[in-house]
Design a protein around this motif. Structure first.
Motif, PDB file in Angstrom:
ATOM      1  N   GLU A 116       0.832  -1.204   0.000  1.00 36.11           N
ATOM      2  CA  GLU A 116       0.000   0.000   0.000  1.00 36.11           C
ATOM      3  C   GLU A 116       0.865   1.252   0.000  1.00 36.11           C
ATOM      4  O   GLU A 116       0.582   2.223  -0.719  1.00 36.11           O
ATOM      5  N   ALA A 117       1.928   1.228   0.814  1.00 38.24           N
ATOM      6  CA  ALA A 117       2.824   2.385   0.883  1.00 38.24           C
ATOM      7  C   ALA A 117       3.527   2.607  -0.454  1.00 38.24           C
ATOM      8  O   ALA A 117       3.696   3.753  -0.902  1.00 38.24           O
ATOM      9  N   GLN A 118       3.960   1.528  -1.116  1.00 35.37           N
ATOM     10  CA  GLN A 118       4.631   1.652  -2.415  1.00 35.37           C
ATOM     11  C   GLN A 118       3.684   2.197  -3.479  1.00 35.37           C
ATOM     12  O   GLN A 118       4.069   3.025  -4.302  1.00 35.37           O
ATOM     13  N   ARG A 119       2.424   1.757  -3.423  1.00 38.07           N
ATOM     14  CA  ARG A 119       1.460   2.266  -4.399  1.00 38.07           C
ATOM     15  C   ARG A 119       1.170   3.741  -4.162  1.00 38.07           C
ATOM     16  O   ARG A 119       1.054   4.526  -5.116  1.00 38.07           O
ATOM     17  N   ASP A 120       1.060   4.141  -2.899  1.00 36.09           N
ATOM     18  CA  ASP A 120       0.809   5.556  -2.600  1.00 36.09           C
ATOM     19  C   ASP A 120       1.972   6.426  -3.066  1.00 36.09           C
ATOM     20  O   ASP A 120       1.763   7.506  -3.627  1.00 36.09           O
ATOM     21  N   ARG A 121       3.200   5.947  -2.806  1.00 33.51           N
ATOM     22  CA  ARG A 121       4.378   6.770  -3.086  1.00 33.51           C
ATOM     23  C   ARG A 121       4.727   6.821  -4.566  1.00 33.51           C
ATOM     24  O   ARG A 121       5.138   7.872  -5.066  1.00 33.51           O
ATOM     25  N   TRP A 122       4.560   5.690  -5.289  1.00 32.52           N
ATOM     26  CA  TRP A 122       5.063   5.644  -6.666  1.00 32.52           C
ATOM     27  C   TRP A 122       3.984   5.407  -7.717  1.00 32.52           C
ATOM     28  O   TRP A 122       4.032   5.994  -8.800  1.00 32.52           O
ATOM     29  N   LEU A 123       3.024   4.538  -7.408  1.00 28.40           N
ATOM     30  CA  LEU A 123       2.019   4.242  -8.427  1.00 28.40           C
ATOM     31  C   LEU A 123       1.142   5.450  -8.720  1.00 28.40           C
ATOM     32  O   LEU A 123       0.851   5.747  -9.890  1.00 28.40           O
ATOM     33  N   LYS A 124       0.721   6.144  -7.686  1.00 31.77           N
ATOM     34  CA  LYS A 124      -0.189   7.279  -7.893  1.00 31.77           C
ATOM     35  C   LYS A 124       0.411   8.346  -8.818  1.00 31.77           C
ATOM     36  O   LYS A 124      -0.236   8.758  -9.787  1.00 31.77           O
ATOM     37  N   ASP A 235      27.057   0.072  -3.596  1.00 31.07           N
ATOM     38  CA  ASP A 235      26.672   0.189  -2.184  1.00 31.07           C
ATOM     39  C   ASP A 235      25.438   1.072  -2.017  1.00 31.07           C
ATOM     40  O   ASP A 235      25.383   1.940  -1.128  1.00 31.07           O
ATOM     41  N   VAL A 236      24.454   0.856  -2.868  1.00 29.75           N
ATOM     42  CA  VAL A 236      23.210   1.625  -2.830  1.00 29.75           C
ATOM     43  C   VAL A 236      22.335   1.060  -1.710  1.00 29.75           C
ATOM     44  O   VAL A 236      21.973  -0.113  -1.718  1.00 29.75           O
ATOM     45  N   ARG A 237      21.994   1.894  -0.760  1.00 33.30           N
ATOM     46  CA  ARG A 237      21.244   1.445   0.414  1.00 33.30           C
ATOM     47  C   ARG A 237      19.824   2.023   0.390  1.00 33.30           C
ATOM     48  O   ARG A 237      19.643   3.242   0.269  1.00 33.30           O
ATOM     49  N   VAL A 238      18.831   1.125   0.493  1.00 28.81           N
ATOM     50  CA  VAL A 238      17.434   1.559   0.548  1.00 28.81           C
ATOM     51  C   VAL A 238      16.748   0.823   1.697  1.00 28.81           C
ATOM     52  O   VAL A 238      17.180  -0.267   2.105  1.00 28.81           O
ATOM     53  N   PRO A 239      15.673   1.392   2.241  1.00 24.55           N
ATOM     54  CA  PRO A 239      14.953   0.723   3.337  1.00 24.55           C
ATOM     55  C   PRO A 239      14.415  -0.643   2.915  1.00 24.55           C
ATOM     56  O   PRO A 239      14.054  -0.852   1.752  1.00 24.55           O
ATOM     57  N   ALA A 240      14.326  -1.564   3.859  1.00 28.29           N
ATOM     58  CA  ALA A 240      13.858  -2.924   3.572  1.00 28.29           C
ATOM     59  C   ALA A 240      12.446  -2.930   3.002  1.00 28.29           C
ATOM     60  O   ALA A 240      12.095  -3.813   2.210  1.00 28.29           O
ATOM     61  N   GLU A 241      11.643  -1.942   3.380  1.00 25.25           N
ATOM     62  CA  GLU A 241      10.262  -1.916   2.890  1.00 25.25           C
ATOM     63  C   GLU A 241      10.184  -1.553   1.402  1.00 25.25           C
ATOM     64  O   GLU A 241       9.099  -1.549   0.817  1.00 25.25           O
ATOM     65  N   HIS A 242      11.331  -1.271   0.764  1.00 22.14           N
ATOM     66  CA  HIS A 242      11.338  -1.014  -0.676  1.00 22.14           C
ATOM     67  C   HIS A 242      11.329  -2.306  -1.486  1.00 22.14           C
ATOM     68  O   HIS A 242      11.179  -2.266  -2.713  1.00 22.14           O
ATOM     69  N   LEU A 243      11.502  -3.457  -0.822  1.00 23.38           N
ATOM     70  CA  LEU A 243      11.426  -4.727  -1.529  1.00 23.38           C
ATOM     71  C   LEU A 243       9.996  -4.915  -2.061  1.00 23.38           C
ATOM     72  O   LEU A 243       9.026  -4.664  -1.350  1.00 23.38           O
ATOM     73  N   VAL A 244       9.890  -5.353  -3.309  1.00 23.49           N
ATOM     74  CA  VAL A 244       8.580  -5.612  -3.906  1.00 23.49           C
ATOM     75  C   VAL A 244       8.227  -7.079  -3.664  1.00 23.49           C
ATOM     76  O   VAL A 244       8.947  -7.982  -4.090  1.00 23.49           O
ATOM     77  N   GLY A 245       7.135  -7.317  -2.970  1.00 19.81           N
ATOM     78  CA  GLY A 245       6.768  -8.692  -2.634  1.00 19.81           C
ATOM     79  C   GLY A 245       7.743  -9.266  -1.620  1.00 19.81           C
ATOM     80  O   GLY A 245       8.293  -8.554  -0.787  1.00 19.81           O
ATOM     81  N   ALA A 246       7.975 -10.573  -1.706  1.00 18.55           N
ATOM     82  CA  ALA A 246       8.875 -11.254  -0.771  1.00 18.55           C
ATOM     83  C   ALA A 246      10.199 -11.577  -1.454  1.00 18.55           C
ATOM     84  O   ALA A 246      10.293 -11.566  -2.686  1.00 18.55           O
ATOM     85  N   GLU A 247      11.216 -11.849  -0.648  1.00 24.48           N
ATOM     86  CA  GLU A 247      12.489 -12.296  -1.203  1.00 24.48           C
ATOM     87  C   GLU A 247      12.268 -13.565  -2.022  1.00 24.48           C
ATOM     88  O   GLU A 247      11.489 -14.439  -1.648  1.00 24.48           O
ATOM     89  N   GLY A 248      12.956 -13.652  -3.147  1.00 21.27           N
ATOM     90  CA  GLY A 248      12.879 -14.847  -3.975  1.00 21.27           C
ATOM     91  C   GLY A 248      11.744 -14.868  -4.975  1.00 21.27           C
ATOM     92  O   GLY A 248      11.600 -15.830  -5.738  1.00 21.27           O
ATOM     93  N   THR A 249      10.935 -13.809  -5.007  1.00 20.66           N
ATOM     94  CA  THR A 249       9.800 -13.788  -5.939  1.00 20.66           C
ATOM     95  C   THR A 249      10.073 -12.947  -7.188  1.00 20.66           C
ATOM     96  O   THR A 249       9.179 -12.750  -8.010  1.00 20.66           O
ATOM     97  N   GLY A 250      11.296 -12.462  -7.338  1.00 20.16           N
ATOM     98  CA  GLY A 250      11.607 -11.548  -8.439  1.00 20.16           C
ATOM     99  C   GLY A 250      11.398 -12.145  -9.820  1.00 20.16           C
ATOM    100  O   GLY A 250      10.891 -11.480 -10.729  1.00 20.16           O
ATOM    101  N   PHE A 251      11.807 -13.411  -9.990  1.00 22.07           N
ATOM    102  CA  PHE A 251      11.672 -14.030 -11.302  1.00 22.07           C
ATOM    103  C   PHE A 251      10.190 -14.171 -11.664  1.00 22.07           C
ATOM    104  O   PHE A 251       9.771 -13.870 -12.790  1.00 22.07           O
ATOM    105  N   ALA A 252       9.385 -14.632 -10.719  1.00 15.75           N
ATOM    106  CA  ALA A 252       7.950 -14.797 -10.972  1.00 15.75           C
ATOM    107  C   ALA A 252       7.289 -13.457 -11.275  1.00 15.75           C
ATOM    108  O   ALA A 252       6.426 -13.355 -12.161  1.00 15.75           O
ATOM    109  N   ILE A 253       7.693 -12.409 -10.547  1.00 12.22           N
ATOM    110  CA  ILE A 253       7.132 -11.077 -10.796  1.00 12.22           C
ATOM    111  C   ILE A 253       7.513 -10.599 -12.195  1.00 12.22           C
ATOM    112  O   ILE A 253       6.697 -10.019 -12.919  1.00 12.22           O
TER     113      ILE A 253
END
Length: 403
Positions: A116-124, A235-253
């Motif tokens: 929800e936070a990702q959609r508010d910040r970027w999708l909108k 060494d690009v550092r971003v908050p953990a909540e920037h992950l889309v979905g769960a770890e390991g789901t990138g290929f499926a996404i």
């Protein structure tokens, strides 16, 4: 299967055709002049903002999203003939309608998998056309036709993730309004090969992000897709909540994102081929060589007839694919999605090539849209997976029926 246009599609086609005729086609030379005046091939000239405002005022906005919460709520079958029309001016019309790649795929990804936070910040803001985005998957050091090859690392460190790697052909990244990168990398290289990858959101201004250069496509900027960049992530550092979905789901996404993207490209390719055939016919009737119009030359008539047959074949296959995606889902339409990805770029490339041939020197110049159409079409035999990968997968699926 019934591919007749329903009332809503007919009405939208009429409005979109009028928009192309009244606004987009006349803006093509203006756009070229304004870009040239800036000296920046990836500049966003004023005429583009004018077109976007006009498209929005006419109700021609975010037509690609089937979810009515975010877009027009059209099915793939309803959107297909509209996307085809935008392909007639692929460097202006899709973005004018906020229906241009890679933003379309990125918006679909955020709508389906984002928090929800990702959609508010970027999708909108993407839906509103206020910003653009980039998709960063392909890498220069590995064969990216096999997405499990990617080497970029996404490493958990406390409440953050740290990204290290190099990407190129990062579509969208050269647009000056691009504010967010969707980056695919490996979070667990020891996991099953299709569970090693994850996707993460990286704001463009994050420390450690370096856009090394813009990539040209046969010499073109491809600014309609936001351009393509080579990017270092150090060494690009971003908050953990920037992950889309769960770890390991990138290929499926990524696979979920590419299904709609592939059919959108194919829809537009049909429009590109239609415009090329239109130009071919006009040229054949107007140009005289060896004492008679080109239209009276047997070989040119063969090109025109063959072009019409190839376009109609491709359109029917794309419509069938759209219908299947609507009725049985993207997985159920997997064979057809691969088939159109193989057949449609090859069809459009052939038709545009014959239109170029009929135009002679003008066909490879900036005086017609043909050279740019050909460059984009030829590139789509590589983008979203090269022909050979789709053919190998399709053959394997076909053989399974008889094994």
């Amino acid at each position: 299967m019934d591919f007749a246009y329903d009332a809503r599609t007919v009405e939208l086609r009429e409005r979109l055709t009028a928009f192309l005729t009244e606004c987009v086609y006349p803006a093509e030379p203006v756009h070229a002049e304004q870009v040239a005046a800036t000296g920046d091939p990836w500049a966003r000239p004023a005429v583009l903002d004018e077109l976007k405002a006009e498209a929005r005022a006419r109700g021609l906005w975010n037509l690609f999203l089937p979810d009515p919460r975010y877009g027009a709520g059209l099915t793939n079958l309803q959107y297909a003939p509209l996307a085809e029309l935008t392909g007639r001016s692929p460097h202006l019309a899709p973005e004018a309608l906020n229906c241009a790649a890679p933003d379309t795929g990125n918006m679909e990804l955020l709508a389906e998998f984002g928090s929800e936070a990702q959609r508010d910040r970027w999708l909108k803001p993407l839906l509103d056309g206020e910003i653009r985005s980039a998709f960063c998957m392909t890498e220069p050091e590995v064969a990216s036709s096999d997405a499990t090859n990617i080497a970029t690392r996404i490493t958990r460190d406390g409440d953050s993730y740290v990204i290290n790697g190099r990407k190129w052909w990062s579509s969208g990244a050269m647009d000056p309004r691009c504010e967010i990168f969707i980056v695919m990398g490996k979070t667990d290289p020891t996991a099953d090969r299709h569970r090693q990858q994850s996707m993460i959101l990286v704001p463009r201004d994050t420390p450690g992000v370096t856009v090394r250069r813009g990539m040209t496509v046969f010499g073109y900027s491809d600014a309609a897709h936001g351009g393509h960049a080579e990017i270092d992530f150090t060494d690009v550092r971003v908050p953990a909540e920037h992950l889309v979905g769960a770890e390991g789901t990138g290929f499926a996404i990524a696979q979920a994102r590419l299904g709609p993207g592939r059919i959108h490209h194919c829809m537009r390719l049909i429009g590109m081929a239609e415009r090329a055939l239109e130009l071919l016919c006009q040229r054949a009737l107007a140009r005289v060589a060896f004492g008679r119009p080109l239209a009276e030359q047997g070989v040119v008539r063969e090109w025109i007839a063959e072009a019409r047959v190839r376009i109609e074949q491709a359109r029917l296959l794309v419509l069938k694919t759209a219908w299947l995606m609507d009725t049985v889902g993207n997985k159920g339409a997997h064979t057809e999605i691969q088939a159109i990805k193989i057949a449609t770029p090859a069809m459009a490339e052939w038709v545009i090539d014959k239109a170029i041939q009929a135009h002679g020197g003008a066909g490879v110049s900036q005086d017609t849209p043909l050279a740019a159409l050909w460059a984009q079409t030829r590139t789509l035999r590589l983008a979203d997976g090269p022909d050979e990968v789709h053919k190998a997968s399709l053959a394997k699926r076909e053989l399974r029926r008889w094994a």
